[in-house]
Design a protein around this motif. Structure first.
Motif, mmCIF file in Angstrom:
data_model
loop_
_atom_site.group_PDB
_atom_site.id
_atom_site.type_symbol
_atom_site.label_atom_id
_atom_site.label_comp_id
_atom_site.label_asym_id
_atom_site.label_seq_id
_atom_site.Cartn_x
_atom_site.Cartn_y
_atom_site.Cartn_z
ATOM 1 N N TYR A 12 -11.797 1.029 -8.067
ATOM 2 C CA TYR A 12 -12.243 2.202 -8.824
ATOM 3 C C TYR A 12 -12.544 3.358 -7.881
ATOM 4 O O TYR A 12 -12.086 4.480 -8.092
ATOM 5 C CB TYR A 12 -13.487 1.845 -9.647
ATOM 6 N N LEU A 13 -13.309 3.084 -6.844
ATOM 7 C CA LEU A 13 -13.678 4.147 -5.901
ATOM 8 C C LEU A 13 -12.460 4.715 -5.185
ATOM 9 O O LEU A 13 -12.423 5.900 -4.863
ATOM 10 C CB LEU A 13 -14.711 3.637 -4.906
ATOM 11 N N ALA A 14 -11.452 3.892 -4.965
ATOM 12 C CA ALA A 14 -10.233 4.374 -4.318
ATOM 13 C C ALA A 14 -9.467 5.338 -5.220
ATOM 14 O O ALA A 14 -8.721 6.191 -4.725
ATOM 15 C CB ALA A 14 -9.343 3.193 -3.936
ATOM 16 N N GLU A 15 -9.668 5.242 -6.534
ATOM 17 C CA GLU A 15 -8.954 6.095 -7.488
ATOM 18 C C GLU A 15 -9.628 7.442 -7.757
ATOM 19 O O GLU A 15 -8.975 8.364 -8.204
ATOM 20 C CB GLU A 15 -8.851 5.389 -8.849
ATOM 21 N N VAL A 16 -10.929 7.531 -7.522
ATOM 22 C CA VAL A 16 -11.647 8.752 -7.905
ATOM 23 C C VAL A 16 -11.273 9.909 -6.977
ATOM 24 O O VAL A 16 -10.841 9.698 -5.840
ATOM 25 C CB VAL A 16 -13.187 8.545 -7.908
ATOM 26 N N PRO A 17 -11.443 11.139 -7.455
ATOM 27 C CA PRO A 17 -11.155 12.294 -6.596
ATOM 28 C C PRO A 17 -11.957 12.219 -5.298
ATOM 29 O O PRO A 17 -13.134 11.849 -5.298
ATOM 30 C CB PRO A 17 -11.595 13.490 -7.445
ATOM 31 N N VAL A 18 -11.317 12.553 -4.211
ATOM 32 C CA VAL A 18 -11.927 12.419 -2.892
ATOM 33 C C VAL A 18 -13.249 13.179 -2.791
ATOM 34 O O VAL A 18 -14.183 12.724 -2.131
ATOM 35 C CB VAL A 18 -10.925 12.817 -1.782
ATOM 36 N N GLU A 19 -13.365 14.318 -3.466
ATOM 37 C CA GLU A 19 -14.593 15.104 -3.377
ATOM 38 C C GLU A 19 -15.779 14.442 -4.098
ATOM 39 O O GLU A 19 -16.916 14.861 -3.914
ATOM 40 C CB GLU A 19 -14.376 16.531 -3.918
ATOM 41 N N ARG A 20 -15.519 13.407 -4.865
ATOM 42 C CA ARG A 20 -16.590 12.673 -5.553
ATOM 43 C C ARG A 20 -16.843 11.292 -4.959
ATOM 44 O O ARG A 20 -17.840 10.654 -5.272
ATOM 45 C CB ARG A 20 -16.248 12.505 -7.031
ATOM 46 N N ARG A 21 -15.939 10.834 -4.141
ATOM 47 C CA ARG A 21 -15.979 9.452 -3.654
ATOM 48 C C ARG A 21 -17.271 9.116 -2.922
ATOM 49 O O ARG A 21 -17.873 8.062 -3.153
ATOM 50 C CB ARG A 21 -14.765 9.196 -2.771
#
Length: 121
Positions: A12-21
């Protein structure tokens, strides 16, 4: 991302936008530190923390904000004054900007959730 098909929270974390990770990883770290005895699962396409098979906490990267799901009504009621100034849904605390996330409040909500058992909305 409203609903992920990731098999686990790492995915899941790998999929989220980088600015929110980083912010979501911090929320996850707080959940793992404060929710002793809870299981980390994927439920409804988002990371959730359940005790005895019932999700009490979850978080998600939504289209316009990060959601922190506080599913215990007793904890929400106990923190009503602290939550009053925040963007809230029925069981969701919304953070529209990553730098506006109140990690101290999140930690306190997690501790209160872990300390007692209560009704889930």
């Amino acid at each position: 991302m409203v609903r992920s098909s990731a098999a686990d929270v790492d995915g899941y974390l790998a999929e989220v936008p980088v600015e929110r990770r980083e912010a979501l990883a911090e929320i996850r770290a707080l959940c793992r530190a404060e929710l002793a005895g809870f299981d980390e699962v994927m439920a409804y396409g988002m990371p959730a923390y359940q005790r005895d098979g019932t999700a009490e906490i979850a978080f998600a990267s939504q289209k316009q904000y990060i959601s922190f799901y506080l599913l215990r009504t007793d904890v929400r009621d106990a923190f009503a004054q602290r939550l009053a100034g925040h963007d809230m849904g029925k069981g969701c605390l919304r953070f529209r900007k990553v730098d506006a996330i109140d990690f101290d409040l999140v930690r306190e909500l997690l501790r209160a959730t872990a300390a007692t058992r209560g009704q889930v909305c």
